[in-house]
Write an enzyme that holds these catalytic residues in place. Structure first.
Site, PDB file in Angstrom:
ATOM      1  N   ASN A  55      -4.906   8.153   4.189  1.00 35.90           N
ATOM      2  CA  ASN A  55      -4.736   7.488   5.284  1.00 35.90           C
ATOM      3  C   ASN A  55      -3.123   7.311   5.555  1.00 35.90           C
ATOM      4  O   ASN A  55      -2.369   7.150   4.966  1.00 35.90           O
ATOM      5  CB  ASN A  55      -4.964   6.007   5.109  1.00 35.90           C
ATOM      6  CG  ASN A  55      -4.941   5.144   6.079  1.00 35.90           C
ATOM      7  OD1 ASN A  55      -6.037   5.353   7.097  1.00 35.90           O
ATOM      8  ND2 ASN A  55      -3.982   4.203   6.320  1.00 35.90           N
ATOM      9  N   GLU A  56      -2.872   7.813   7.133  1.00 33.89           N
ATOM     10  CA  GLU A  56      -1.686   7.679   7.502  1.00 33.89           C
ATOM     11  C   GLU A  56      -0.465   8.353   6.618  1.00 33.89           C
ATOM     12  O   GLU A  56       0.250   7.617   6.296  1.00 33.89           O
ATOM     13  CB  GLU A  56      -1.388   6.342   8.011  1.00 33.89           C
ATOM     14  CG  GLU A  56      -2.234   5.851   9.141  1.00 33.89           C
ATOM     15  CD  GLU A  56      -1.948   4.481   9.902  1.00 33.89           C
ATOM     16  OE1 GLU A  56      -0.949   3.844   9.201  1.00 33.89           O
ATOM     17  OE2 GLU A  56      -2.408   4.303  10.703  1.00 33.89           O
ATOM     18  N   CYS A  98       9.345  14.588  -9.309  1.00 29.04           N
ATOM     19  CA  CYS A  98       9.963  14.958  -8.096  1.00 29.04           C
ATOM     20  C   CYS A  98      11.125  15.637  -7.963  1.00 29.04           C
ATOM     21  O   CYS A  98      11.410  16.749  -7.383  1.00 29.04           O
ATOM     22  CB  CYS A  98       9.599  13.813  -6.847  1.00 29.04           C
ATOM     23  SG  CYS A  98       8.275  13.556  -6.541  1.00 29.04           S
ATOM     24  N   CYS A 112       2.819   8.491  -5.933  1.00 26.41           N
ATOM     25  CA  CYS A 112       3.901   9.621  -5.700  1.00 26.41           C
ATOM     26  C   CYS A 112       2.845  10.772  -5.990  1.00 26.41           C
ATOM     27  O   CYS A 112       2.016  10.887  -6.922  1.00 26.41           O
ATOM     28  CB  CYS A 112       4.541   9.616  -7.000  1.00 26.41           C
ATOM     29  SG  CYS A 112       5.513  11.348  -7.247  1.00 26.41           S
ATOM     30  N   GLU A 117      -8.178   5.720  14.726  1.00 27.94           N
ATOM     31  CA  GLU A 117      -8.315   4.359  15.042  1.00 27.94           C
ATOM     32  C   GLU A 117      -7.494   3.881  16.422  1.00 27.94           C
ATOM     33  O   GLU A 117      -6.625   4.571  16.662  1.00 27.94           O
ATOM     34  CB  GLU A 117      -7.094   3.610  13.953  1.00 27.94           C
ATOM     35  CG  GLU A 117      -7.451   4.011  12.393  1.00 27.94           C
ATOM     36  CD  GLU A 117      -6.626   3.477  11.637  1.00 27.94           C
ATOM     37  OE1 GLU A 117      -5.644   2.637  11.681  1.00 27.94           O
ATOM     38  OE2 GLU A 117      -6.670   3.782  10.347  1.00 27.94           O
ATOM     39  N   CYS A 136      11.410  10.096  -8.161  1.00 25.99           N
ATOM     40  CA  CYS A 136      10.951  10.017  -9.737  1.00 25.99           C
ATOM     41  C   CYS A 136      11.259  11.539 -10.336  1.00 25.99           C
ATOM     42  O   CYS A 136      11.829  12.420  -9.984  1.00 25.99           O
ATOM     43  CB  CYS A 136       9.331   9.947  -9.743  1.00 25.99           C
ATOM     44  SG  CYS A 136       8.344  11.155  -9.679  1.00 25.99           S
ATOM     45  N   CYS A 176       9.947  10.734  -2.458  1.00 24.33           N
ATOM     46  CA  CYS A 176      10.093   9.978  -3.912  1.00 24.33           C
ATOM     47  C   CYS A 176      11.101  10.719  -4.803  1.00 24.33           C
ATOM     48  O   CYS A 176      11.430  11.964  -4.478  1.00 24.33           O
ATOM     49  CB  CYS A 176       8.841  10.248  -4.463  1.00 24.33           C
ATOM     50  SG  CYS A 176       8.544   9.887  -6.195  1.00 24.33           S
ATOM     51  N   ARG A 204       0.786  -1.216   0.132  1.00 27.52           N
ATOM     52  CA  ARG A 204      -0.032   0.186  -0.097  1.00 27.52           C
ATOM     53  C   ARG A 204       0.719   1.296   0.021  1.00 27.52           C
ATOM     54  O   ARG A 204       2.047   1.290   0.059  1.00 27.52           O
ATOM     55  CB  ARG A 204      -0.780  -0.053   1.267  1.00 27.52           C
ATOM     56  CG  ARG A 204      -0.192  -0.065   2.468  1.00 27.52           C
ATOM     57  CD  ARG A 204      -1.306   0.143   3.556  1.00 27.52           C
ATOM     58  NE  ARG A 204      -0.869   0.939   4.687  1.00 27.52           N
ATOM     59  CZ  ARG A 204      -1.465   0.800   6.047  1.00 27.52           C
ATOM     60  NH1 ARG A 204      -2.579  -0.290   6.003  1.00 27.52           N
ATOM     61  NH2 ARG A 204      -1.377   1.662   7.006  1.00 27.52           N
ATOM     62  N   TRP A 249       3.062  -7.610   9.458  1.00 31.43           N
ATOM     63  CA  TRP A 249       4.070  -7.673   9.063  1.00 31.43           C
ATOM     64  C   TRP A 249       5.210  -8.240  10.196  1.00 31.43           C
ATOM     65  O   TRP A 249       6.271  -8.915   9.991  1.00 31.43           O
ATOM     66  CB  TRP A 249       4.917  -6.669   8.566  1.00 31.43           C
ATOM     67  CG  TRP A 249       4.797  -5.443   9.694  1.00 31.43           C
ATOM     68  CD1 TRP A 249       6.118  -4.847  10.318  1.00 31.43           C
ATOM     69  CD2 TRP A 249       3.887  -4.710   9.854  1.00 31.43           C
ATOM     70  NE1 TRP A 249       5.387  -3.935  10.912  1.00 31.43           N
ATOM     71  CE2 TRP A 249       4.376  -3.710  10.821  1.00 31.43           C
ATOM     72  CE3 TRP A 249       2.330  -4.541   9.464  1.00 31.43           C
ATOM     73  CZ2 TRP A 249       3.477  -2.538  11.370  1.00 31.43           C
ATOM     74  CZ3 TRP A 249       1.574  -3.558   9.910  1.00 31.43           C
ATOM     75  CH2 TRP A 249       2.101  -2.511  10.889  1.00 31.43           C
TER      76      TRP A 249
END
Lengths: 648, 648, 648
Positions: free
Chosen positions: B141-142, B153, B107, B299, B150, B148, B103, B308
């Site tokens: 989200n978060e 960027c 970019c 949350e 790229c 980045c 997830r 993980w």
């Protein structure tokens, strides 16, 4: 009952070959393995095969009465092959071809590799088909289900999934890909697992990929076996297994092979912590259980290992001999030591052989000679004998794989709980088979099935049938958690087993390295850790309960009578002694043969044929041990000694 | 005062939706968050939007009186989007596109991602603009300030620098690029930080890149907020913050949003070492201080985390409820638990929810129900109340970032010293705000500003103004080290603060994990470590001095009277008790409200409105605690219980 | 005898230059190093050289009587160079160009880099050839034998091998490439070592690559030295060595340079474990031994280091001065401190200089000034003196390299055993030279040659000649293991040395971190670990034997009389005290000069010229030490103090 060695004629000056063979004969060696890494010598230029040197070597051994096991050299294609056919190189988790220069770099699915494999194996098989000295073939070397990410493998994996799921809708639904918007909208979006965050990937997808990768490897084995069988009518075929992270489903691997081989490298230093279980009997029983028949140790410890890691301690006196004898006592019919002489060149030069680099006869050689004497003289009575036990411990690749990407708690490993039960039964002096969880269980009075995490229909049916027939079954924590897609079952744990466990898991606490204490009905207490299932009883009775934490007093271990059978549930992981005491209670009243009163580290097994039975007593310790068994003459065993006692 | 849950209709069979909603109503749930990862369901094919399922879900909740917070799904673009627009994938520190499949791979600056973001957010906003059930929106989200690399960027960062420095000469000079001949001779030579050796890179350059990356993320938030505001007139907008390595400047993030949300996952095992500070009150106060107003927990811990990493310990009894109550006591007006039911599929299946996979009502559900009861009944009196403290602890993104690439000593971390001061004040029974170092300080009698390492003009001016007005200011080691470019200031430390500290740092010793001892004027001693400033007094007096090493007897802690104000300097990092004792002395004589006599782990806060005041007493320990406060009735608190006491 | 500093005018405002130079003069500084990282200022645009600023700086120092050492700036080419000539960037173990932005990114073999190096060095040499202030040149900075994998380096390595082996047959045979079918069938298959599994690669191949990489670097040094010599007739030339993983063969590096320089950064915290050997005398003796002449410390500790790691402890009082004095006592003729003032910008800002960022005169400055006074006054009598010892310890790059890819046992490191012998001799109060294992040994009465693992003909001949002439030689475990190709010798260890050792290794046990105990003939016992050679005596006598394990009672340490010589063999690695006691016995009866009765940590050395001798006594401890030597006046030494005593 044969002792052999692994030999590499291609590593040594030609003049040494006869000298080595002469000494082997004098020592008592009966079999050698040759050629499994020699592709660059067998086909030095593409299409130009050279068997002259190998013919010479085979002849030297054959002429002296030593049998030959030939390896197919596919673990290490020559550099010209990789240079000409770069698609033969496997790809890593970033999709890049791996750096070659060590070994095992080939992709099983590469068309080039398959083509060249067919050619070399065919040439070898045709060349040696009439050579009587070549009694057996080893396919490749220490095969692993490599998780190659090359375009061919990617495509193959996609097709494997297409065949299994037919539609993306079914695949997405099965995996629950909607989470994090991971739904495939095209088959082209599917790849083998990539990147460094495997534990973040979908567990159902990973489980499938492990299955696919294992099948893919088995195909490669079958491809070679079929060629050999086509040409060589009377030979046996095997491959030498070792247990690594990528171990394939060895039940399927060996299904079409003649016998199982295992590479056995026990530690040379016995752990001082008695809680640590060091006996290699577990792996030997696991090996015997794969085909439920006798087996071969294709590589056996001969000196200190050392290569990519620093050199380790040298084996203590009698260890080299002893570990071979232990293998024979557990069902090996032949043991080959790796290797005859330590290499003087190459990265593996400090993986020590029977002879040191100096080519002098030293302590380890003398011990090996003594092993040959013992086997060639005392152990021939075991010829044709096999092992028959009434307790089974169930192994499952499905569980082993699933825990690799979803560790349940700190310190929790699939093998550990199996080893604890194995150790407990062994310390009682009883024999135990380790077999596939889907195998027929009819012959067993007691079956132990630890952590049946993935409760596929096949597995559940097998266990249920066993219980229904009145068997004694032991289940543990983390059973019935998942269905065969590796999705959680929406029911009280242990899910499909709850009906005969007679209790459910009200709640669990992943203890990890923290501890709790179990108090048994008889007042004994044991430390436990890693996992705590808090049980709610239905028809089961509590055998042991937690003494600490908010679930103090709640049952952890239960027993349930179910028809003619009995079902036990052990909801936590306990210290070593528990398993001996617990299994003693379980076995009581059964026909399981038990040899009581063994000192810790003294192991027994029984090999038998239609007319005789032999009790094999092995001292797996570094101390002299006295053995006093009922009806067996008192005996003293030196460290790592084996005693063979004919009985009843 | 509302309790809610996070719910994923797209994860569950349609038939469960009403059942779940019914149970939520019965339990007392008032709000749910939906849809923040559902892009692949909202736009399954490019340009084809499907809100039907979400409409249904919203209606199910709305029909039962449950409010809805809608998430924009931009954290996880669908796979078709990445496949068609690969520039939407962010690039790692080697300039390569990251491996997708988990997830947060997008970019922010990718033109494709921005285009598709505008489309999906616009569609959602238009679709739900008149839906009264949708009371609030969560963006993404978060969010993290992903670094980045790229091409887009890279270009954007170059332009950011061009705008800031105009010429390469000025940029080279500011960074001191001449060292190691690192001077840019062309803008094209500038890239985002690349490679694995970040701590070897220029700190001024890294500081700028963190600023740029944070701004870049804030733009992405504003882009979405503007769209939502355009269509949805009466809704509030937020994003759910968590504290990771790439945390952006949350003061700027939330500046244009309606309220702050925080994802709160306290540990489930309380550290046995009393020196370790475990209370999550620090993070709650930090959250409240961002907009200096009440907030939402988007949350909240509901069961053992696991994903993980191995599964962790399950929360002890009353923890789930208690940590929510603690949040309310610190300024939360709503708390949503993550998640209603543990997922049965996907990588996050062992991140346990209120309900287990079995969907049965267990211990944690019962506790959650009890939480709902408490909030819906007893805590409604807190509606409209807010928190007003007279002690401020200053947080600074500039310092937090700067320490990431130049750790000052082994074991030295920015947050730790803040937590020590927060703990010290809390143990005295006083309230404390954690606010931006550039915020207005007028309302505070005491201001603690730890490690003001980067002493930008804005920061120095703010603190100086506070001191000039007669405030009490506490400064520490590593203050005034750098100017706002992250270059060292060529002056005695603490640089621009020296004038009112009344002392300078003669020399320092980076203690790391070694220790020294401080002896205070009153004879008390405390261990210290990590850092030792050796002070030379001007007008200040010494409060404590080193007892060991070559600087034995030299001052470490000072106090200076400066106009009507007082300035303290703490030149080292001490054991926990020091901060309580020291803050007790500092607070003496002020109007700071103190509730003396709390047991360790018992926390108080005051929520008030124009007519009433409520003392909130929270037992943040696993033991029963007795609370005896002057003028407050003696009370007994169970583990993790909250008591609300109306007073004066 | 000069003290100097490293100075970077390009880092500082122009107005500081004179102020700094004035303060240096006042302090007693005699020499500065300049410009070794200043390429971007010396050639800001390709082909446009700018020496104006450096001329100014040189003139400022020259005008004040301070000598200048100029650095060639080739460690850090400017960014425009990498941008225009990307082939100048070195490639990593995956064949990719490394990320630039730090330092040392150039490939020595790149045609572009070589062209630009020739140009810049030629321009500098021509510009400064007549400048009398420039007395010496430093080539590049802290050179390492970087193992670049670029196409040019790949090709060069292939040619190096072609030249050495002529045919692939010979190469394959030498390396034993047949193992794992790694035989090259075309030169194109050869690359520099690639991938992350270096310890799995062929050791003979790796040994060759280290040789090639070192030679390759030496060529680069010679290229520059030749240019400088062409233009600058009366200057000396050096390069500043440090000891990293890629350290080249420094004997070859310095062969064509004028003198040796070393960057000396001793630890600032003395280990509390007395077993840990912390004296930096070992490295100073090693440095002196490279050219067997006096040397320069080009960078000396001046404050706490810190940069890519957290800041370390600040040097204790007298350490900065003391470590410089220790260097003078061991053969340094000049010591330059790194650096004059701590940088205020750039990644190295926390590598503290003599002056802190604040530019105030602090404790470290005062200590440095005191050092200048001591050197400029008391130490001038040492001018022209040199050191002459009768004990030699032999260092070998061949061994050092070989152990990098084949560690012999856990905890086994090449340097450690050398340090143990060095420490043992030093504690006796005797001087010791550390010299190349192929150097002439005529002047030595005792020669210690630890772990002569690779026993090339050149090495064996040198040692044999020494023994034949009646020398006393000490050999140890892991000697005579390999021939010069890094293949194992097929003979009893210690192979070619066995004839004069008078014993062979029957077997060995790689103890690693396990221990055994040695009992000496005189009854003393010492712990040993890492390695155990089990010896079989021929003419040798046993001096010490193992007390534990299966080889209890077997000899570990022997002495053999051989002609007029004596040969000792130490087959294990023992605790520190053994080496002192053992060397005491060995030295007895020789003409080795010994200063008995030194406290642990007090070190002596003797510098002398044709007329005078000076005993230098250095207190390498953090305590006051009393020194009582026969014929030397009793003296008290403060921590890190040096006492110079003229004698006989």
């Amino acid at each position: 009952m044969k002792v052999g060695v692994v030999y590499y004629p291609e590593h040594w000056d030609r003049e040494l070959w006869e000298k080595d063979a002469d000494l082997m004969v004098e020592t008592g060696v009966k079999v050698v393995r040759l050629a499994e890494f020699a592709w660059s010598r067998l086909e030095p230029v593409e299409g130009q095969y050279n068997f002259t040197w190998l013919d010479e070597a085979v002849e030297i051994f054959a002429g002296r009465g030593i049998e030959v096991i030939l390896g197919t050299p596919t673990n290490c294609p020559p550099l010209w092959l990789y240079e000409k056919y770069p698609d033969a190189i496997l790809c890593d988790e970033h999709g890049n071809r791996v750096t070659i220069g060590v070994r095992g770099h080939r992709c099983f699915n590469s068309p080039s590799l398959i083509k060249k494999t067919i050619q070399i194996v065919t040439e070898m098989a045709k060349h040696y088909k009439d050579n009587k000295a070549v009694v057996s073939w080893q396919i490749d070397n220490e095969l692993e289900a490599n998780h190659c990410t090359c375009p061919v493998c990617t495509d193959k994996f996609r097709n494997w999934l297409k065949k299994k799921y037919t539609t993306l809708e079914k695949l997405n639904d099965t995996y629950g890909n909607v989470m994090w918007s991971g739904e495939y909208s095209d088959w082209s979006q599917i790849t083998p697992p990539l990147g460094n965050r495997q534990s973040w990937l979908n567990p159902a997808y990973l489980q499938d990929h492990y299955r696919y990768a294992s099948e893919s490897m088995v195909e490669f084995v079958k491809l070679q076996a079929d060629i050999i069988r086509t040409y060589c009518k009377d030979v046996t075929i095997t491959t030498n297994m070792y247990l690594g992270d990528m171990t394939p489903d060895f039940y399927k691997t060996f299904k079409e092979l003649s016998y199982v081989s295992y590479d056995n490298y026990p530690v040379a230093v016995i752990p001082e912590d008695h809680e640590e279980i060091y006996s290699h009997a577990f792996h030997l029983d696991l090996t015997r259980g794969i085909k439920r028949q006798n087996f071969c140790i294709m590589e056996e410890l001969s000196g200190a290992p050392g290569c990519w890691m620093p050199i380790r301690r040298t084996p203590r006196p009698n260890m080299i001999k002893g570990y071979s004898l232990q293998a024979f006592s557990r069902g090996a019919d032949s043991v080959l030591h790796f290797r005859w002489r330590s290499a003087t060149k190459g990265a593996e030069m400090f993986w020590h052989g029977i002879l040191d680099h100096n080519n002098k006869l030293g302590r380890r050689y003398e011990e090996f000679r003594s092993l040959c004497d013992t086997v060639n003289e005392e152990l021939q009575i075991l010829e044709g004998t096999t092992i028959h036990n009434k307790v089974a411990l169930l192994f499952s690749h499905e569980q082993d794989n699933a825990f690799k990407f979803q560790q349940q708690a700190d310190g929790f490993h699939y093998y550990n709980q199996l080893k604890l039960f194995h150790d407990g039964v062994s310390r009682l002096g009883a024999g135990i088979d380790i077999i596939n969880i889907t195998a027929n269980l009819d012959q067993y009075e007691v079956v132990i099935a630890p952590t049946v995490y993935i409760a596929s229909k096949e597995i559940v049916d097998n266990l249920t049938e066993y219980v229904d027939k009145g068997g004694k079954l032991i289940l543990t924590n983390r059973s019935g958690v998942k269905d065969e897609t590796n999705a959680c079952i929406m029911d009280y744990l242990p899910g499909p087993f709850a009906s005969y466990v007679g209790a459910v898991v009200e709640e669990y606490d992943a203890l990890g390295n923290n501890t709790n204490v179990i108090r048994m009905k008889n007042g004994k207490t044991y430390r436990c850790n890693q996992w705590a299932d808090i049980l709610q009883l239905d028809t089961a009775e509590s055998l042991g309960a937690y003494r600490e934490d908010f679930y103090q007093g709640k049952p952890a271990i239960t027993k349930n009578t179910y028809g003619d059978g009995e079902v036990y549930y052990v909801g936590t992981i306990l210290e070593r002694d528990f398993y001996r005491d617990f299994m003693n209670d379980v076995i009581e009243g059964t026909n399981v043969e038990v040899f009581q009163g063994l000192a810790d580290g003294v192991e027994v097994s029984v090999r038998e044929n239609s007319v005789s039975r032999y009790l094999l007593i092995f001292n797996n310790t570094n101390h002299v041990q006295e053995v006093n068994l009922t009806d067996i003459e008192r005996t003293i065993l030196n460290p790592f000694d084996l005693k063979v006692v004919p009985f009843n």
